[in-house]
Design a protein around this motif. Structure first.
Motif, PDB file in Angstrom:
ATOM      1  N   HIS A  60      -7.802  -0.837  -2.800  1.00 36.65           N
ATOM      2  CA  HIS A  60      -7.049   0.366  -3.154  1.00 36.65           C
ATOM      3  C   HIS A  60      -7.271   0.667  -4.635  1.00 36.65           C
ATOM      4  N   ALA A  82       1.771   1.729  -3.548  1.00 35.54           N
ATOM      5  CA  ALA A  82       0.611   2.165  -4.324  1.00 35.54           C
ATOM      6  C   ALA A  82       0.294   3.632  -4.090  1.00 35.54           C
ATOM      7  N   ASP A  83       0.580   4.125  -2.896  1.00 33.77           N
ATOM      8  CA  ASP A  83       0.318   5.527  -2.572  1.00 33.77           C
ATOM      9  C   ASP A  83       1.407   6.473  -3.077  1.00 33.77           C
ATOM     10  N   ALA A  84       2.529   5.933  -3.536  1.00 33.63           N
ATOM     11  CA  ALA A  84       3.699   6.762  -3.850  1.00 33.63           C
ATOM     12  C   ALA A  84       3.632   7.432  -5.207  1.00 33.63           C
ATOM     13  N   THR A  85       2.840   6.885  -6.138  1.00 31.06           N
ATOM     14  CA  THR A  85       2.746   7.444  -7.483  1.00 31.06           C
ATOM     15  C   THR A  85       1.284   7.407  -7.946  1.00 31.06           C
ATOM     16  N   GLU A  86       1.069   7.884  -9.154  1.00 33.12           N
ATOM     17  CA  GLU A  86      -0.253   7.808  -9.767  1.00 33.12           C
ATOM     18  C   GLU A  86      -0.398   6.586 -10.659  1.00 33.12           C
ATOM     19  N   LEU A 123       0.822  -1.210   0.000  1.00 39.91           N
ATOM     20  CA  LEU A 123       0.000   0.000   0.000  1.00 39.91           C
ATOM     21  C   LEU A 123       0.858   1.263   0.000  1.00 39.91           C
ATOM     22  N   ARG A 124       1.979   1.217   0.674  1.00 42.23           N
ATOM     23  CA  ARG A 124       2.889   2.367   0.660  1.00 42.23           C
ATOM     24  C   ARG A 124       3.361   2.646  -0.759  1.00 42.23           C
ATOM     25  N   ARG A 161      -5.542   1.976  -6.934  1.00 36.67           N
ATOM     26  CA  ARG A 161      -4.428   1.787  -7.869  1.00 36.67           C
ATOM     27  C   ARG A 161      -3.877   0.373  -7.865  1.00 36.67           C
TER      28      ARG A 161
END
Length: 295
Positions: A160, A129-133, A126-127, A162
């Protein structure tokens, strides 16, 4: 909820990373290989994975490879960049680098060797997945990482927005089918012998090492299935199995067998295939091509 969404296409190749004779990155070789794979039926390419020798390429080489392949195939071919490492911070850095280099998606493994529990695996993914678009393809390959991404973890990851796909090398068709039935995750087979079975239960396609040398033959199986010719798909799948078995289950890494057929060098600690192995691989490829199924 089930889906037939294929965010990166159906027929993806886990592309090798060409090196020069001096074992430097060969951008021209990468451009030529990528263009050839797309021309012969690959919908998308996965770069900087294990087949791409990611353990022995630098961060700068990884970015350079994405840029070179993007130049070769243009904007219409999905490029998924492998960014998985044992370090969450480093994986996030690679994800952001891949996005800047022009990747369309990220391939992310569970952290390897340290064997974290499921909560930590989930937090790591998840970290990233949250780092980019960019959309994420989760790579479940416990035989290499030492830790499974359990079906229940996949169900939570699917929430999530993404996290859109899975490269499945868990050898658990029951578990995969359950997740496919309950989520919108696009499941891609990462094991050639399961390409057709996973596709038949709702998978999105495959990410294939064998496709480096037989892209048309691998794709033909899915084409036949989509056309409603299940018997034909089974027959075509059977024709690919001797080569796939020799390349992926003969005791040599897939990277080594692919590069033996392509005439490319490998970086240490990998060693090139010996003459006997090369001869056997070439004979199997010739047999596939001679069966009226162009590789």
């Amino acid at each position: 909820m089930t889906t037939t969404a294929r965010p990166f296409g159906r027929a993806l190749c886990a592309m090798t990373t060409p090196f020069t004779a001096g074992l430097d990155l060969d951008p021209d070789g990468a451009r030529a290989l990528a263009a050839r794979l797309v021309e012969r039926g690959c919908d998308g390419l996965v770069l900087n994975g294990t087949t791409g020798e990611s353990p022995t390429t630098s961060d700068a080489e990884k970015a350079a490879l994405v840029r070179a392949v993007r130049e070769a195939v243009g904007p219409g071919v999905p490029l998924v960049a492998g960014v998985g490492t044992a370090d969450t911070r480093h994986t996030v850095e690679l994800a952001r680098q891949a996005e800047a280099a022009g990747a369309d998606g990220l391939l992310v493994t569970a952290p390897y060797y340290s064997r974290p529990p499921q909560a930590a695996v989930e937090a790591h993914l998840l970290r990233v997945a949250d780092a980019t678009e960019l959309p994420v393809m989760v790579y479940d390959i416990p035989g290499r990482t030492g830790v499974r991404i359990e079906p229940e973890t996949m169900l939570r990851l699917a929430e999530h927005p993404r996290v859109v796909a899975v490269k499945d090398c868990a050898y658990d068709l029951l578990g995969s089918a359950k997740v496919i039935a309950r989520t919108s995750l696009a499941y891609y087979s990462g094991c050639e012998e399961l390409n057709l079975p996973l596709y038949a239960v709702g998978g999105a396609g495959y990410v294939s090492t064998v496709a480096n040398v037989a892209p048309a033959a691998m794709r033909a199986v899915l084409d036949a299935f989509d056309a409603g010719d299940t018997a034909g798909a089974a027959r075509l799948n059977g024709l690919t199995l001797p080569l796939a078995e020799l390349m992926m289950s003969s005791g040599l890494p897939g990277t080594v067998t692919v590069k033996a057929l392509l005439g490319q060098p490998v970086r240490e600690p990998l060693q090139p295939a010996d003459r006997e192995a090369v001869d056997g691989l070439r004979a199997a490829l010739a047999e596939l091509e001679g069966a009226g199924n162009p590789a």
